[in-house]
Design an enzyme around this catalytic site. Structure first.
Site, mmCIF file in Angstrom:
data_model
loop_
_atom_site.group_PDB
_atom_site.id
_atom_site.type_symbol
_atom_site.label_atom_id
_atom_site.label_comp_id
_atom_site.label_asym_id
_atom_site.label_seq_id
_atom_site.Cartn_x
_atom_site.Cartn_y
_atom_site.Cartn_z
ATOM 1 N N THR A 1 -0.996 -22.834 -24.036
ATOM 2 C CA THR A 1 -1.594 -23.982 -24.695
ATOM 3 C C THR A 1 -0.474 -24.642 -25.504
ATOM 4 O O THR A 1 0.644 -24.159 -25.525
ATOM 5 C CB THR A 1 -2.765 -23.451 -25.538
ATOM 6 O OG1 THR A 1 -3.709 -22.878 -24.636
ATOM 7 C CG2 THR A 1 -3.446 -24.475 -26.386
ATOM 8 N N SER A 21 -13.340 -21.149 -26.309
ATOM 9 C CA SER A 21 -11.905 -21.280 -26.565
ATOM 10 C C SER A 21 -11.513 -20.453 -27.788
ATOM 11 O O SER A 21 -12.370 -20.061 -28.593
ATOM 12 C CB SER A 21 -11.589 -22.754 -26.821
ATOM 13 O OG SER A 21 -10.265 -22.900 -27.276
ATOM 14 N N GLY A 50 -1.414 -19.671 -27.536
ATOM 15 C CA GLY A 50 -1.349 -18.205 -27.523
ATOM 16 C C GLY A 50 -2.632 -17.525 -27.084
ATOM 17 O O GLY A 50 -2.822 -16.345 -27.393
HETATM 18 N N1 GLY Z 1 -7.376 -21.765 -22.883
HETATM 19 C C1 GLY Z 1 -7.097 -21.159 -24.119
HETATM 20 C C2 GLY Z 1 -8.173 -21.384 -25.124
HETATM 21 O O1 GLY Z 1 -8.839 -22.395 -25.066
HETATM 22 O O2 GLY Z 1 -8.394 -20.572 -25.969
#
Ligand code: GLY
Length: 569
Positions: A380, A451, A473
């Protein structure tokens, strides 16, 4: 006469440059200077890439506010940081205005209408890992363009949408010099990109090296459509048709209607207090805000500074709090539009105090049922922006895995996210990242996947922004933001030191403390093991971007773990 000819020639040259537009003078962007620590009084951008930081700072200097700069940074990252920057993904924005207005914007991807809970299971009901991770079926409906459009319409000061996107169009059209890290990243995924895309894309097959120029003409055209038609340039018409046709022809399910229907949502932020500081952070569909609030609540009764950074006692305390909060995450958290997340109860301070009642300072309390290893994808990206009026923006945005699904949507040049993998692909059993999923996060049409992204703004005791922070992360996002806030508030670190400090992580299951190599001394590790903890070293954790506002000054810290860059003026 000689003079006259000279005048005509000069005019002709000026006409060539101005009349035929800028094409004759446009150059690839190659001049990078990466700064890990910056100070200023008028504005600051800290992002994962020096091009994005520069684009954002230019907008601030032209009189744009923090939201204008953030929109420009978001589009710039889509061009210069393809591993996580995106228009094919989504994100969350936390905003605090100089007038005290607080807003959180959810532009998380959504499951397409034809999605269903068993879509990644085989006939025996076992998860088919590859399908939710790689290729056209792995993508949720992207939210980034709608998110930026809504942020612009609500908060822009510059009122010039085109000016916010043009630098990114130029970079896509005329090229960007790759940093070593970006070149290595592209080389690392070249083979899987070739397989997933059944051939050549702008990214593969090629062996990249530092300084090579990446030119992305299809992405430039998509950005032009967005520049000229706003959100409709992406979600309707020619681009939407191309996106849907490409995805469906390659085994996906995203229709033009899914794109047209996509909406971003302004949500009630999570607000809590830590040692008198107001914490503003992200509500569901992120678990980040709830878990961060719980972790801070668990620390409040303790004198963190006197326990000592990375001491046995403090590490044990933090791990025991993390273990309990991540257990809640697994069971109770999902998209609150679809599942009744008990948000209020979870962020009550007394709830956390109760959960910590059985905390034993001398002993680990083992998490039951150790299952899979930590496999949360971590690519991310986060950026923090503050303008001269003190408006602050904290945005975390993602494709999920590094380069998302690695599927480059045909004809439009962007990489599709693989965010469907953030759902619990099979509720009730550990999901593909080693996190335990439940009913709350099962796949449903139109639902947003849970998320961990935790964009956060901390206010000082005068209710003015004090810390603007966030990180990539995966599941470690929340614990990295947590540690950075403790580093600043309790350990008294400045911004660059707080983001550089070594980090560790625990997420209930697997029952394991993950540490960076340089975090926790041998002695502390041995003491923690004696208390019943299991510890393993791993690679770097997170890339935190923080801004501290103090005494009228801005101080930025860009994480040394990447190409991250802080600049101010
Ligand atoms: N794709 C990582 C999150 O949204 O936590």
């Amino acid at each position: 006469m000689k003079n006259k000819s000279f005048q005509i020639l000069s005019l002709f040259i000026v006409y060539l440059f101005v009349g035929f537009g800028c094409k004759t003078i446009k150059q690839p962007f190659t001049e990078y200077s990466i700064t890990k620590s910056a100070e200023g009084r008028n504005g600051m951008v800290v992002s994962a890439h020096p091009f994005a930081t520069k684009v954002g700072l230019d907008i601030l200097k032209k009189g744009g506010n923090a939201v204008d700069a953030s929109i420009a940074v978001q589009f710039a990252l889509a061009v210069c940081h393809p591993t996580a920057g995106n228009i094919g993904g989504g994100g969350f924005m936390v905003y605090y205005s100089d007038k005290g207005e607080i807003a959180t914007l959810d532009y998380r991807e959504k499951a397409p209408a034809a999605a269903h809970k068993d879509m990644y299971l085989d006939a025996q009901g076992n998860p088919i890992t590859k399908l939710s991770l790689d290729g056209a079926l792995a993508g949720g409906v992207p939210g980034t363009v709608e998110g930026m459009w809504q942020a612009f319409n609500r908060y822009s000061k510059l009122n010039n949408w085109k000016a916010l996107i043009q630098p990114s169009i130029d970079a896509a059209e005329f090229g960007l010099g790759l940093t070593k890290r970006e070149a290595d990243g592209l080389n690392g995924i070249s083979k899987s990109m070739e397989e997933i895309n059944k051939g050549k894309t702008v990214f593969n097959p090629k062996t990249w090296k530092e300084g090579d120029i990446l030119i992305q003409p299809e992405l430039a055209n998509t950005l032009k459509a967005i520049r000229d038609r706003g959100r409709d340039g992406f979600y309707k018409g020619d681009i939407a048709k191309k996106i849907s046709q490409s995805i469906i022809s390659d085994g996906g399910i995203m229709t033009e209607q899914d794109l047209a229907d996509y909406d971003a949502k302004w949500r009630e932020p999570i607000i809590t207090f830590y040692r008198g500081h107001k914490i503003i952070t992200m509500p569901p569909p992120s678990s980040g805000g709830i878990v961060l609030a719980q972790l801070l609540h668990a620390m409040e009764p303790h004198n963190i500074k006197s326990l000592g950074l990375h001491s046995t006692a403090l590490t044990h305390l933090m791990v025991e709090a993390e273990r309990r909060s991540y257990a809640d995450r697994s069971t109770h958290m999902g998209d609150s539009d679809f599942y009744p997340v008990p948000l209020k109860a979870l962020i009550e301070k007394n709830y956390t105090f109760d959960r910590m009642k059985d905390f034993d300072p001398s002993k680990a309390s083992p998490s039951a049922n150790i299952k899979e290893g930590l496999r949360e994808s971590e690519e991310t990206t986060h950026f923090s922006v503050v303008d001269k009026d003190g408006n602050a923006v904290s945005i975390t945005t993602t494709l999920n895995g590094g380069y998302g699904s690695k599927y480059v949507v045909k004809g439009v040049g962007f990489i599709l996210n693989n965010e469907m993998d953030d759902f619990s692909v099979k509720p009730g059993v550990p999901n593909l990242y080693g996190l335990i999923g439940a009913e709350a996060n099962k796949i449903e049409p139109g639902k947003r996947m849970l998320s961990s992204m935790t964009p956060t703004i901390v206010l000082n005791k005068d209710e003015k922004p004090y810390i603007v922070v966030g990180t990539p992360g995966g599941s470690t996002i929340i614990t990295s933001v947590f540690q950075t806030i403790l580093n600043i508030i309790d350990h008294g670190m400045d911004a660059p030191t707080s983001v550089a400090a070594p980090r560790f992580h625990h997420q209930w299951l697997p029952d394991m403390i993950y540490t960076e190599d340089n975090c926790l001394t041998e002695n502390v590790r041995n003491e923690l093991k004696k208390m019943g903890h299991t510890i393993t070293s791993r690679g770097k954790i997170g890339r935190v971007e923080a801004i501290i506002l103090k005494d009228g000054k801005l101080q930025g810290g860009a994480d040394p773990r990447g190409d991250d860059d802080a600049k101010a003026y």
